[in-house]
Scaffold this motif. Structure first.
Motif, mmCIF file in Angstrom:
data_model
loop_
_atom_site.group_PDB
_atom_site.id
_atom_site.type_symbol
_atom_site.label_atom_id
_atom_site.label_comp_id
_atom_site.label_asym_id
_atom_site.label_seq_id
_atom_site.Cartn_x
_atom_site.Cartn_y
_atom_site.Cartn_z
ATOM 1 N N SER A 125 0.831 -1.207 0.000
ATOM 2 C CA SER A 125 0.000 0.000 0.000
ATOM 3 C C SER A 125 0.862 1.253 0.000
ATOM 4 O O SER A 125 0.546 2.242 -0.669
ATOM 5 N N ARG A 131 2.012 1.867 -3.521
ATOM 6 C CA ARG A 131 0.976 2.500 -4.347
ATOM 7 C C ARG A 131 0.894 3.995 -4.050
ATOM 8 O O ARG A 131 0.743 4.816 -4.963
ATOM 9 N N TRP A 132 1.001 4.336 -2.755
ATOM 10 C CA TRP A 132 0.992 5.741 -2.352
ATOM 11 C C TRP A 132 2.177 6.484 -2.970
ATOM 12 O O TRP A 132 2.042 7.594 -3.496
ATOM 13 N N TRP A 155 -5.955 5.479 6.649
ATOM 14 C CA TRP A 155 -5.993 4.525 5.546
ATOM 15 C C TRP A 155 -5.059 3.336 5.715
ATOM 16 O O TRP A 155 -5.476 2.191 5.613
ATOM 17 N N GLN A 209 -1.104 6.023 -6.938
ATOM 18 C CA GLN A 209 -2.018 5.089 -7.586
ATOM 19 C C GLN A 209 -3.362 4.943 -6.886
ATOM 20 O O GLN A 209 -4.191 4.139 -7.311
ATOM 21 N N ASP A 210 -3.592 5.697 -5.797
ATOM 22 C CA ASP A 210 -4.833 5.550 -5.033
ATOM 23 C C ASP A 210 -5.628 6.840 -5.004
ATOM 24 O O ASP A 210 -5.097 7.942 -5.200
ATOM 25 N N THR A 211 -6.918 6.715 -4.721
ATOM 26 C CA THR A 211 -7.778 7.837 -4.351
ATOM 27 C C THR A 211 -8.388 7.504 -2.998
ATOM 28 O O THR A 211 -8.226 6.388 -2.481
ATOM 29 N N SER A 212 -9.106 8.439 -2.397
ATOM 30 C CA SER A 212 -9.688 8.171 -1.075
ATOM 31 C C SER A 212 -10.653 6.999 -1.113
ATOM 32 O O SER A 212 -10.753 6.224 -0.153
ATOM 33 N N THR A 248 -10.347 4.346 -2.747
ATOM 34 C CA THR A 248 -9.603 3.083 -2.809
ATOM 35 C C THR A 248 -9.682 2.332 -1.495
ATOM 36 O O THR A 248 -9.684 1.096 -1.476
ATOM 37 N N PHE A 249 -9.773 3.074 -0.392
ATOM 38 C CA PHE A 249 -9.655 2.460 0.932
ATOM 39 C C PHE A 249 -11.000 2.080 1.549
ATOM 40 O O PHE A 249 -11.036 1.542 2.658
#
Length: 317
Positions: A35, A38-39, A231, A43-46, A48-49
């Motif tokens: 994770s 990815r951060w 997250w 590669q994430d948005t809110s 995603t979690f």
């Protein structure tokens, strides 16, 4: 490297400090590390979690015996205990164990409630299921039979002690000890008939589903008491908690207690039936432990072995 209960741990020999910080199994640590990668790469948005938050919520519910709809997600035990304390009528009488951890006791003091010395005179009983300082286990059947409203902290119990607590008014617990997930995630199970008694003191976008505006429309279940989630803590919790909930916790309890029994009897002390023990001897070099209430505290979890305990016995012989 050690293998226990189907998982691999990279814990060092002589680690007997789970009551302070649990060591994750390799598959949990790997999930958190992935994770973070990815951060690193954006590669994430809110959103995603969202899935990991709901997974950890449901798994905490399974560990304490309640449905996911009864579980709120937050960050610390003191935050949830404070929510209960601030929602009680002014001047309520609260019974707490004088030796309990301050995250359980001080929110009621800060709210101005009266701390009483007996369960019988209390409007609410707040206690840890397993005491942090010495591993003493609460008499849950007596508490249930008392008929008093009860807040239970399972931070030193969930993960090694089988629990069935749907009867309790409030159940709080953290991720980073016996549940072996990162610090920053905590949960509170609220019995459905007690939800209306709590004030949404930290109402936010996550507890309402609304990002902007001044209209307070809370979610219909315990999510109305959620904090915006931490997250990466929930990434780890979403792997650790379902795995722990899938285990035979009676076998985990038996393993942990067999080790603490060996330690206590080796020191000429009576067993206490807990995964946490405290002794009146100084800490041992080469063993990771803690000092609490003036005594050395040892905690044995699923990844500990006889060799860990014998390090202490040999040093104190």
């Amino acid at each position: 490297m050690r293998e226990a209960f189907g998982a691999v741990f990279d814990v060092e020999p002589g680690y007997l400090n789970t009551a302070s910080i649990g060591v994750p199994p390799r598959h949990v640590a790997d999930a958190v590390a992935a994770s973070h990668e990815r951060w690193r790469h954006g590669q994430d948005t809110s959103s995603t979690f969202n899935e990991v938050v709901e997974t950890s919520r449901e798994a905490f519910g399974r560990l304490v015996g309640v449905p996911a709809a009864s579980v709120a997600c937050g960050a610390t035990v003191s935050q949830f205990v404070s929510l209960v304390a601030q929602s009680l009528p002014a001047g309520s009488k609260v019974f707490v164990d004088p030796g309990d951890f301050t995250s359980v006791t001080l929110p009621f003091v800060a709210a101005g409630h009266q701390i009483v010395s007996t369960v019988e005179e209390a409007d609410l009983v707040a206690t840890s299921v397993v005491q942090s300082a010495d591993g003493k286990i609460a008499d849950l059947e007596a508490l249930r039979a008392s008929g008093k409203p009860v807040l239970l902290d399972v931070s030193q119990a969930a993960g090694w002690l089988p629990l069935s607590l749907a009867w309790a008014d409030f159940v709080v617990g953290v991720a980073y000890k016996w549940l072996m997930a990162p610090r920053g995630a905590a949960w509170m199970a609220v019995r459905p008939d007690r939800m209306a008694s709590l004030k949404p003191l930290a109402a936010n976008w996550y507890s309402t589903g609304e990002n902007y505006g001044t209209e307070l429309v809370l979610r219909s279940d315990a999510r109305r008491f959620d904090l915006s989630p931490t997250w990466f803590s929930h990434v780890g919790a979403a792997v650790a908690l379902p795995w722990v909930a899938s285990l035979d916790l009676e076998a985990v309890r038996a393993h942990c207690v067999s080790l603490t029994d060996r330690l206590l009897t080796g020191l000429g002390l009576p067993p206490n039936g807990s995964a946490i023990v405290s002794v009146g001897a100084p800490p041992v070099q080469g063993v990771v432990s803690s000092v609490r209430a003036g005594r050395t505290r040892y905690a044995c979890h699923m990844y500990n072995t006889i060799e860990d305990v014998d390090r202490v016995l040999e040093a104190l012989a």
